[in-house]
Design an enzyme around this catalytic site. Structure first.
Site, mmCIF file in Angstrom:
data_model
loop_
_atom_site.group_PDB
_atom_site.id
_atom_site.type_symbol
_atom_site.label_atom_id
_atom_site.label_comp_id
_atom_site.label_asym_id
_atom_site.label_seq_id
_atom_site.Cartn_x
_atom_site.Cartn_y
_atom_site.Cartn_z
ATOM 1 N N GLY A 30 0.818 -1.214 0.000
ATOM 2 C CA GLY A 30 0.000 0.000 0.000
ATOM 3 C C GLY A 30 0.844 1.252 0.000
ATOM 4 N N GLU A 62 16.664 -4.161 -4.088
ATOM 5 C CA GLU A 62 15.835 -4.741 -5.147
ATOM 6 C C GLU A 62 16.056 -4.095 -6.499
ATOM 7 O OE1 GLU A 62 14.356 -7.411 -5.049
ATOM 8 O OE2 GLU A 62 14.875 -7.639 -2.931
HETATM 9 C C1 LIG Z 1 -0.117 -2.672 -13.070
HETATM 10 C C2 LIG Z 1 0.218 -1.785 -11.921
HETATM 11 C C3 LIG Z 1 0.487 -2.346 -10.669
HETATM 12 C C4 LIG Z 1 0.754 -1.539 -9.565
HETATM 13 N N1 LIG Z 1 0.926 -2.126 -8.328
HETATM 14 C C5 LIG Z 1 1.069 -1.325 -7.223
HETATM 15 C C6 LIG Z 1 1.068 -1.878 -5.910
HETATM 16 O O1 LIG Z 1 0.941 -3.089 -5.724
HETATM 17 N N2 LIG Z 1 1.187 -1.048 -4.847
HETATM 18 C C7 LIG Z 1 1.317 0.306 -4.996
HETATM 19 O O2 LIG Z 1 1.448 1.003 -4.009
HETATM 20 N N3 LIG Z 1 1.301 0.868 -6.253
HETATM 21 C C8 LIG Z 1 1.169 0.087 -7.357
HETATM 22 N N4 LIG Z 1 1.114 0.658 -8.630
HETATM 23 C C9 LIG Z 1 1.141 2.129 -8.757
HETATM 24 C C10 LIG Z 1 2.366 2.700 -9.430
HETATM 25 O O3 LIG Z 1 3.438 2.670 -8.564
HETATM 26 C C11 LIG Z 1 1.997 4.130 -9.914
HETATM 27 O O4 LIG Z 1 1.125 3.978 -11.001
HETATM 28 C C12 LIG Z 1 3.199 4.934 -10.304
HETATM 29 O O5 LIG Z 1 3.878 5.338 -9.171
HETATM 30 C C13 LIG Z 1 2.845 6.172 -11.144
HETATM 31 O O6 LIG Z 1 1.940 6.979 -10.476
HETATM 32 P P1 LIG Z 1 0.592 7.470 -11.182
HETATM 33 O O7 LIG Z 1 -0.078 6.304 -11.744
HETATM 34 O O8 LIG Z 1 -0.142 8.300 -10.202
HETATM 35 O O9 LIG Z 1 1.077 8.369 -12.385
HETATM 36 P P2 LIG Z 1 1.517 9.900 -12.334
HETATM 37 O O10 LIG Z 1 2.526 10.082 -11.273
HETATM 38 O O11 LIG Z 1 0.315 10.752 -12.316
HETATM 39 O O12 LIG Z 1 2.269 10.047 -13.733
HETATM 40 C C14 LIG Z 1 1.597 10.352 -14.949
HETATM 41 C C15 LIG Z 1 2.653 10.654 -16.002
HETATM 42 O O13 LIG Z 1 3.406 11.784 -15.607
HETATM 43 C C16 LIG Z 1 4.797 11.496 -15.653
HETATM 44 N N5 LIG Z 1 5.515 12.276 -14.642
HETATM 45 C C17 LIG Z 1 5.235 12.353 -13.318
HETATM 46 N N6 LIG Z 1 6.133 13.130 -12.725
HETATM 47 C C18 LIG Z 1 7.010 13.557 -13.660
HETATM 48 C C19 LIG Z 1 8.157 14.387 -13.657
HETATM 49 N N7 LIG Z 1 8.599 14.958 -12.530
HETATM 50 N N8 LIG Z 1 8.813 14.600 -14.814
HETATM 51 C C20 LIG Z 1 8.378 14.026 -15.971
HETATM 52 N N9 LIG Z 1 7.283 13.230 -16.037
HETATM 53 C C21 LIG Z 1 6.612 13.003 -14.892
HETATM 54 C C22 LIG Z 1 4.852 10.011 -15.390
HETATM 55 O O14 LIG Z 1 6.059 9.463 -15.850
HETATM 56 C C23 LIG Z 1 3.659 9.525 -16.172
HETATM 57 O O15 LIG Z 1 3.984 9.395 -17.518
HETATM 58 C C24 LIG Z 1 0.823 -0.141 -9.731
HETATM 59 C C25 LIG Z 1 0.583 0.425 -10.988
HETATM 60 C C26 LIG Z 1 0.268 -0.371 -12.073
HETATM 61 C C27 LIG Z 1 -0.028 0.291 -13.388
#
Ligand SMILES: Cc1cc2nc3c(=O)[nH]c(=O)nc-3n(C[C@H](O)[C@H](O)[C@H](O)COP(=O)(O)OP(=O)(O)OC[C@H]3O[C@@H](n4cnc5c(N)ncnc54)[C@H](O)[C@@H]3O)c2cc1C
Lengths: 396, 338
Positions: A126, A243
């Site tokens: 989480g 990791e």
């Molecule tokens: C299949 C899957 C499994 C997952 N499993 C887990 C889990 O088990 N536990 C958990 O906690 N999370 C999990 N996640 C979440 C994952 O860690 C997040 O999706 C990830 O951290 C990206 O955050 P966001 O989706 O809010 O995208 P955002 O942060 O909103 O990003 C949207 C876009 O903006 C870009 N961006 C953001 N900041 C910048 C920057 N400073 N400069 C340039 N570009 C930027 C990103 O690269 C992306 O292209 C999972 C996600 C997926 C898709």
């Protein structure tokens, strides 16, 4: 330096024999066919590994781990993947287990670690929240002290495998500090507590193994916190450091590339013959294979030396983009067979779409799901920011 | 072919289709065809492209390109036309072939006055919903013919319906000694190859136009999302890395738009010029579909992976457009003459 030593080769052969002889064949069969594994499949797989003492990869020996060197760990991962064995669900074994071992209390180690090794408990991670994705440190999920308890409130999202999990480890804000990375604690909760509700999220590949989890005044004892209050960011970084090569999956990339050639041998080509003889496909395949060879060499280099954050970030990008390139080859060679959307839980695709090769739906769903590889675990864009910070230093 | 539409007429057609597809209820084919009076547009690629682009923009589930392709084939074969409200679709692809019509193995043999049909057709769009199926089959070595089939006559026809990745209906068809009346044959016996080639190019031009609307919408969704999504205390559209990515998407969209024009205008040319232009267009359209689709998901982060947002559904339609009639490698080989 890129070659295995004599002992490592011996170890590799032992691992190979194990997967061929002592590992559940039905798991390999389902995995090979591209069908989704059930929780029971994972339990069967983990039990076989644990019987051999090989489940606690990355855990120290004194808590039942393998105590492997990075090279042994890498060899094991590769053999597991080449054998089409089930990927070890990382949340408990790979992510939280080593943190419990390093920072947990004796009680936590005694309660939680054996349950993980014996497949009695599955865990979920989480971290992410609706408003805290790439910018994880801005998380708002709160843990408020109330006597010997914490009261948890907030939303976790994208939680993989929560529908199977018994426990969740959460990053929670326990105080507001100047730096937003401070005041975050690592707190665990059983998922069946009152006030917790798990809502599945359906993804574009038709899977629903991600979840949104709501916490509404959920009470957990303070003893569910791992390590010191406010130190979770530090622990998460230690974990990250341990990791940083876990995204490599060189074995599965080799396996998937080999499988593509095999499937191509069954797909008709334009002008007669089969796709494994099609020059355009073969060149595209060779291009990805050449890339993979360089990536494998990079991983082997990294295994034998200390690597920086920037190098780890670069490897994450290279490995995940290569995995995506392989799934692209998959939908390309599948051609029109990529079109049917069939349920991957179903055993009998042949009946549902008799004129379509079952490889098609597997290929397209892998392509769609693996788009996530460059989003989770630190997106490609975020990794590039990390790499640039180190390159910018070189210019000074 | 009808006279080209004036600018005003084009705008009127576009506005009418847009207004219809903008309503809340899901569009249904007979109503769409009737209300918009699309009879002429089925045979006229310029009008068809306007309609297809709007269908792409809204991702409407309508068999417009399928019906238009079938209508054109019937017209060319001097077969009786169907009412525009009827759904007709062409079954050509088979499991033992890739994209070349030469690989078709389904065959029809004479049986008394009529025919008997044997073979398998793969992923035929709208087959289970169709009032009429046009089936490409051999009637001799190297002799392709077209048959008009009534899918309600199910003896010797097994139809397995399912949804494709873009949520459109499709089916696999198995014909086993399926009896056809004499007048099922349309067009010249054994002379369907050239017709099929031209029909494919017309269908591709409509798909190219559909891709234009689809990709424009994906870009718009991505610009809107990144403008509103905040991370690190600012809208993520403020990061130059993402701005440049969206600019790259825009460049692909613009080339796709030019490609659609190129394809539509080439339909009047002689076969070799037509083939080269349509394939050039489709290589670019396929590339745009791939790139814009991938980037749209990436820039939406986790949200882009969900079934809930429209992005993923648009991406999957783009993935279908890439291969419905042929893929990029096939088009490249056709351009290169190999
Ligand atoms: C299949 C899957 C499994 C997952 N499993 C887990 C889990 O088990 N536990 C958990 O906690 N999370 C999990 N996640 C979440 C994952 O860690 C997040 O999706 C990830 O951290 C990206 O955050 P966001 O989706 O809010 O995208 P955002 O942060 O909103 O990003 C949207 C876009 O903006 C870009 N961006 C953001 N900041 C910048 C920057 N400073 N400069 C340039 N570009 C930027 C990103 O690269 C992306 O292209 C999972 C996600 C997926 C898709």
């Amino acid at each position: 330096m890129l070659k295995l030593t004599a002992e490592e080769t011996e170890f590799r052969d032992a691992v190979r024999t194990f997967f061929a002889r002592d590992y559940p064949a039905h798991v390999i069969a389902r995995n090979k066919a591209g069908q989704r594994l059930t929780k029971q499949d994972h339990i069967d797989a983990q039990r076989a590994l644990n019987a051999r003492g090989w489940l606690g990869v990355g855990w120290p020996r004194e808590v039942g781990g393998t105590g492997w060197t990075p090279a042994e760990r890498y060899i094991f991962d590769q053999e597991l993947e080449l054998a089409h064995a089930a990927a070890i669900i990382p949340m408990a074994v790979i992510y939280i287990g080593p943190i419990i071992a390093a920072f947990g209390s004796d009680q936590q180690k005694a309660d939680w670690l054996p349950a993980i090794l014996e497949s009695r408990s599955f865990w979920a991670q989480g971290y992410s929240e609706p408003e805290a994705g790439s910018d994880l440190a801005s998380l708002r999920f709160s843990a408020v002290r109330d006597g010997d308890d914490y009261i948890l409130n907030g939303t976790k999202i994208w939680t993989s495998g929560a529908q199977w999990a018994d426990w969740i480890f959460c990053l929670a804000r326990t105080s507001r500090e100047e730096r937003k990375q401070q005041g975050i604690s690592l707190i665990c909760a059983p998922l069946d507590l009152p006030g917790i509700s798990v809502h599945p999220i359906r993804l574009i590949d038709g899977s629903d193994e991600l979840n949104r989890i709501e916490f509404d005044n959920v009470r957990v004892p303070v003893t569910n916190r791992i390590g010191d209050e406010g130190q979770a960011w530090h622990y998460a970084n230690v974990l990250l450091k341990n990791e940083r090569l876990s995204y490599a999956h060189i074995g599965s990339k080799k396996r998937d590339l080999a499988k593509l050639l095999e499937e191509a041998g069954r797909l008709p080509a334009n002008g007669g013959g089969t796709m494994d003889r099609d020059p355009a496909f073969r060149l595209a395949h060779a291009r990805v294979a050449a890339r993979l060879a360089a990536i494998e060499a990079s991983i082997l280099r990294a295994l034998r030396s200390e690597i920086s954050m920037a190098t780890a970030a670069a490897l994450k990008i290279a490995c995940t983009e290569c995995a995506q390139a392989i799934t692209e080859l998959g939908i390309d060679v599948a051609g029109r067979n990529r079109l049917p959307m069939l349920d991957r839980g179903e055993a009998d695709w042949a009946a549902a779409a008799p004129a379509t090769t079952p490889f098609g739906p597997v290929a397209v769903q892998s392509y769609l799901f693996e788009r996530a590889q460059t989003i989770y675990g630190g997106s490609t864009e975020v990794q590039k920011n990390i790499i640039w910070r180190s390159l910018a230093g070189m210019a000074r | 072919m009808s006279a080209p539409l004036s600018e005003t007429e084009q705008t009127m057609l576009r506005d009418a289709v847009r207004a219809y597809l903008g309503r809340d209820e899901a569009p249904r084919w007979p109503d769409f065809a009737e209300r918009l009076g699309i009879d002429a547009a089925l045979l006229d690629a310029q009008q068809g492209a306007i309609i297809a682009e709007e269908i792409g923009r809204t991702r409407a589930h309508l068999p417009f390109a399928d019906v238009a392709t079938a209508a054109w084939l019937l017209d060319r074969c001097n077969a009786p036309a169907l009412p525009a409200t009827a759904i007709a679709t062409l079954a050509w692809a088979e499991p033992a072939m890739r994209y070349d019509f030469a690989g078709i193995e389904t065959h029809a043999r004479r049986d008394g006055d009529g025919w008997r049909l044997d073979g398998t057709k793969a992923v035929v769009g709208w087959a289970a919903e169709a009032d009429v199926l046009l089936v490409a089959a051999h009637t001799g070595a190297d002799a392709l013919s077209l048959f008009r089939i009534d899918p309600a006559r199910t003896e010797g026809l097994r139809l397995s319906p399912y949804r494709t990745i873009d949520s459109h209906p499709a089916a696999d068809l198995v014909f086993e000694n399926h009896a056809l009346p004499a007048d099922a044959l349309i067009g010249p016996e054994g002379g369907a190859l050239d017709l099929l080639e031209e029909a494919r190019d017309r269908a591709l031009a409509l798909l190219a136009a559909e891709a234009v609307g689809l990709l424009d919408n994906l870009l718009e969704q991505t610009i809107a999302y990144t403008g509103q999504r905040r991370q690190f205390g600012q809208p993520i559209a403020g990061f130059q890395a993402l701005q440049h990515r969206m600019v790259d998407m825009y460049l692909e969209c613009e080339l796709a738009r030019s490609s659609a024009w190129l394809a539509v205008e080439a339909l009047g040319e002689a076969a070799p010029e037509r083939a080269r232009a349509v394939s050039s267009a489709m290589v670019n359209v396929a590339r745009a579909c791939r790139f814009v689709g991938q980037q749209a998901i990436q820039l939406h982060g986790g949200m882009g992976m969900t079934d809930e947002l429209p992005v993923g559904h648009y991406v999957k339609r783009a993935m279908a457009i890439e291969v419905l009639w042929a893929d990029s490698d096939w088009h490249l080989a056709r351009i290169a003459g190999i």
